[in-house]
Design an enzyme around this catalytic site. Structure first.
Site, PDB file in Angstrom:
ATOM      1  N   HIS A 196       6.476  21.658  26.005  1.00 17.06           N
ATOM      2  CA  HIS A 196       5.912  22.799  25.265  1.00 17.06           C
ATOM      3  C   HIS A 196       5.735  22.355  23.814  1.00 17.06           C
ATOM      4  O   HIS A 196       6.556  21.580  23.299  1.00 17.06           O
ATOM      5  CB  HIS A 196       6.889  23.987  25.242  1.00 17.06           C
ATOM      6  CG  HIS A 196       6.870  24.856  26.460  1.00 17.06           C
ATOM      7  ND1 HIS A 196       8.023  25.355  27.029  1.00 17.06           N
ATOM      8  CD2 HIS A 196       5.835  25.367  27.196  1.00 17.06           C
ATOM      9  CE1 HIS A 196       7.708  26.115  28.067  1.00 17.06           C
ATOM     10  NE2 HIS A 196       6.393  26.142  28.186  1.00 17.06           N
ATOM     11  N   CYS A 216      13.115  28.466  21.781  1.00 16.17           N
ATOM     12  CA  CYS A 216      12.826  28.906  23.153  1.00 16.17           C
ATOM     13  C   CYS A 216      13.463  30.253  23.451  1.00 16.17           C
ATOM     14  O   CYS A 216      12.923  31.030  24.244  1.00 16.17           O
ATOM     15  CB  CYS A 216      13.366  27.898  24.161  1.00 16.17           C
ATOM     16  SG  CYS A 216      12.664  26.265  24.056  1.00 16.17           S
TER      17      CYS A 216
END
Ligand code: ARG
Length: 257
Positions: free
Chosen positions: A156, A250
């Site tokens: 990511h 996250c």
């Protein structure tokens, strides 16, 4: 944020996840609570979304949506294991009075879309479909800069790049394709360049308010660089969540008004 009440590593959708390596859920909960308390001590208000027993990765709230200017784009997950998280986060945002768009293409929310300067930096290569970049540019009316990720450990964008203030970012160049590295060099000539040791503890998975930078405690080299540039690093320990490939960012969906 969403507490890791049902956190587990039962499947593997990134190289950090090993279902044979046990996780200590109580420790994960304590580490998560300390992160939440850190935000609160810095003056942030934290909204908590209820965890779902069928969704062990739901603690990673950043992936739940992208919020911008009081509007949001719902996530659409690449992997079926996480698909149902999208509706739960969208419902939680709607309860906050936020308008939520349902997109067509796969996008993993703030995992791959980070506000920086006047627009958004967006990652593709592993999770978000590159077509989601133009889709989100149209939905939000913000310029989106596409960046290609090339190292599966940094799957990511928020594992390879952290936004520190309106015009300062930190990133790990090797996580990006040569062309994307050049784009970052041109857009952010004064960026902080992280080394592998800091990137490898997900040191770039940080949350900054423009001065205080919450980041993994083990990213000590990056913390020194931040201090030298006038930021205040605030180290947090999230080792249990790192076993699923996640860090502070996250676990955090930013509700930008
Ligand atoms: N296990 C999760 C996944 O692979 C971790 C997500 C981490 N989130 C993030 N914003 N990088 O999807």
């Amino acid at each position: 944020m969403c507490p890791p009440r049902f956190f587990a590593v039962t499947y593997s959708i990134n190289p950090w996840m090993n279902p044979d390596d046990p996780v200590d859920r109580d420790l994960a909960l304590r580490q998560w609570a300390a992160l939440k308390a850190t935000y609160e001590s810095l003056g942030h208000r934290v909204e908590v979304v209820q965890a779902d027993p069928a969704l062990p990765d739901m603690v990673f709230a950043a992936n739940g949506a992208l919020v911008s200017g009081g509007r949001a784009v719902a996530a659409r997950f690449r992997h079926p294991e996480r698909a149902a998280e999208s509706g739960l986060y969208a419902a939680a945002l709607r309860r906050q009075g936020i308008q939520v768009y349902e997109p067509e293409f796969v996008n993993e929310g703030e995992g791959d879309f980070l506000h920086a300067g006047p627009g958004i930096l967006a990652g593709h290569g592993f999770r978000s479909d590159v077509r989601s970049h133009s889709e989100i540019q149209e939905l939000l009316g913000l310029p989106v800069v596409s960046l290609r990720l090339v190292d599966p450990r940094f799957y990511h964008l928020d594992t390879a790049l952290g936004v520190l203030d309106h015009d300062t970012i930190a990133y790990f160049p090797d996580a990006f394709s040569p062309g994307s590295r050049e784009v970052l060099r041109r857009l952010f000539p004064d960026a902080i360049i992280a080394d592998f040791a800091d990137a490898d503890v997900l040191g770039l998975n940080l949350v900054s308010d423009g001065r205080n930078v919450v980041l993994p405690a083990k990213a000590t080299g990056l913390a020194d660089q931040l201090e030298a540039r006038g930021f205040r690093p605030v180290g947090v320990e999230l080792a249990e969540l790192l076993k699923a490939g996640g860090g502070p960012k996250c676990c955090t969906l930013e509700l930008r008004s």
